[in-house]
Enzyme design. Structure first.
Site, PDB file in Angstrom:
ATOM      1  N   LYS A   8      -0.785   3.362  -8.440  1.00 14.21           N
ATOM      2  CA  LYS A   8      -0.341   3.861  -9.759  1.00 14.21           C
ATOM      3  C   LYS A   8       1.139   3.583  -9.944  1.00 14.21           C
ATOM      4  CE  LYS A   8       2.056   7.597  -8.061  1.00 14.21           C
ATOM      5  NZ  LYS A   8       3.497   7.782  -8.101  1.00 14.21           N
ATOM      6  N   GLY A  96       6.133   5.162  -3.635  1.00 13.80           N
ATOM      7  CA  GLY A  96       5.971   5.790  -4.954  1.00 13.80           C
ATOM      8  C   GLY A  96       4.820   5.205  -5.737  1.00 13.80           C
ATOM      9  N   GLY A  99      -0.433   5.163  -2.865  1.00 19.44           N
ATOM     10  CA  GLY A  99      -1.454   4.550  -2.005  1.00 19.44           C
ATOM     11  C   GLY A  99      -2.212   5.547  -1.138  1.00 19.44           C
ATOM     12  N   ASP A 134      -1.090  13.570  -6.244  1.00 21.35           N
ATOM     13  CA  ASP A 134      -1.485  12.436  -7.074  1.00 21.35           C
ATOM     14  C   ASP A 134      -2.971  12.094  -6.942  1.00 21.35           C
ATOM     15  OD1 ASP A 134       1.102  12.040  -7.938  1.00 21.35           O
ATOM     16  OD2 ASP A 134       1.567  10.531  -6.415  1.00 21.35           O
TER      17      ASP A 134
END
Ligand code: C5P
Length: 294
Positions: A8, A96, A99, A134
């Site tokens: 992302k 960042g 993963g 995330d």
């Protein structure tokens, strides 16, 4: 069974508060991109085993894949079933790009299918949030979402927008915890005026790259740059090449630029590959519209 675990980018990230549990309250715009790890799952009678093609990545209990697998095993009560999981790592770690969280999300999807648990997506997302802030984002159908709370409270953005980026990852990597904590020491200026998230959302819906570039924002940049000054130099160079939109993703150290089209992106990547040390990663990535749900 084989699953992709995409990365992302955050096109907008504001820290809007510090929580009593030590986490920070966020408002962020997530974009799923087509740079992806791959996981394979095979049944195994007992226990969980993880292997990885990258010898630098520990395959022990610190790996989010094993943490997600153990959590699902415990919560679903299938202690008798195991799995052999192999991870092919393509997403740079501690950059960042999400993963580890994406690998954890793919693990939940993979084992839900392998163990025939039949858990729905909402239930898997609750579990994913326990592994990484995330991780729930990677269980959504579409590639765009606003994240609030720790990043796990999600509102999908229904847009067909598809972007191209060049991503640069220096050799230096950053710890998410340290960047958040370091930022907190000096204090986030929660009252400071920032571009509004609605600018990037509006730009996405209208497909306006110029407007999107003006709305890019990341509150974690100052602390990440203090720890890793090369990020600022990469931003300056990528900004000069793209003539505009450039931002650090998440807690860094990856930097991405907005590109007009494939030719533009490939030309910039070629230039950067000749300029950057060979230990850095320079990738052309696109919005990932392939559903991750098997
Ligand atoms: O949730 P995750 O394990 O990915 O977060 C790693 C670390 O980043 C947390 O331990 C916390 O220190 C920091 N963090 C935060 N606020 C968030 C997300 C992460 O402070 N919203």
């Amino acid at each position: 069974m084989r699953l992709r675990a995409p990365a992302k980018l955050n096109l907008y990230l504001r820290v809007v508060g510090k929580r009593p549990d030590g986490y920070h309250e966020l408002e962020t715009l997530f974009e799923r991109i087509d740079l992806a790890d791959e996981l394979t799952f095979e049944p195994e009678p007992h226990g969980l085993r993880l292997t990885c093609d990258d010898p630098a990545l520990p395959c022990d209990e610190t790996n989010l894949v094993l943490q997600a697998a153990r959590l699902l095993q415990r919560q679903s009560g299938v202690q008798q079933q195991g799995a052999c999981i192999h991870l092919t790592k393509r997403i740079p770690v501690a950059a960042g790009l999400g993963g580890g969280s994406s690998d954890a999300a793919a693990t939940l999807l993979g084992l839900n299918a392998l163990w025939q648990l039949g858990w729905d997506r909402a239930r898997l997302m609750e579990l994913a949030a326990q592994v990484g802030s995330d991780a729930p984002f990677f269980l959504l159908e579409g590639p765009w979402a606003i994240g609030r709370g720790r990043g796990e409270v999600l509102e999908p953005v229904p847009t067909a927008a598809s972007l191209l980026h060049v991503v640069v990852v220096p050799e230096e990597r950053l710890s998410t915890r340290e960047v958040f904590e370091g930022s907190g020491v000096k204090g986030f200026d929660l009252t400071a005026s920032r571009p509004s998230r609605s600018i990037v959302e509006h730009a996405l819906r209208n497909g306006s790259l110029g407007e999107l570039a003006s709305g890019l924002w990341n509150d974690l940049e100052p602390e990440a740059i203090r720890r890793c000054p090369v990020i600022a130099r990469i931003q300056a160079r990528v900004g000069a090449l793209t003539r505009g939109g450039v931002l650090m993703s998440g807690s860094g150290s990856a930097v991405f630029g907005l590109c007009r089209d494939e030719v533009h992106a490939q030309a910039i990547a070629t230039t950067l590959r000749t300029e950057c040390p060979s230990t850095w990663r320079v990738e052309v990535v696109r919005t990932d519209s392939v559903s991750t749900i098997p």
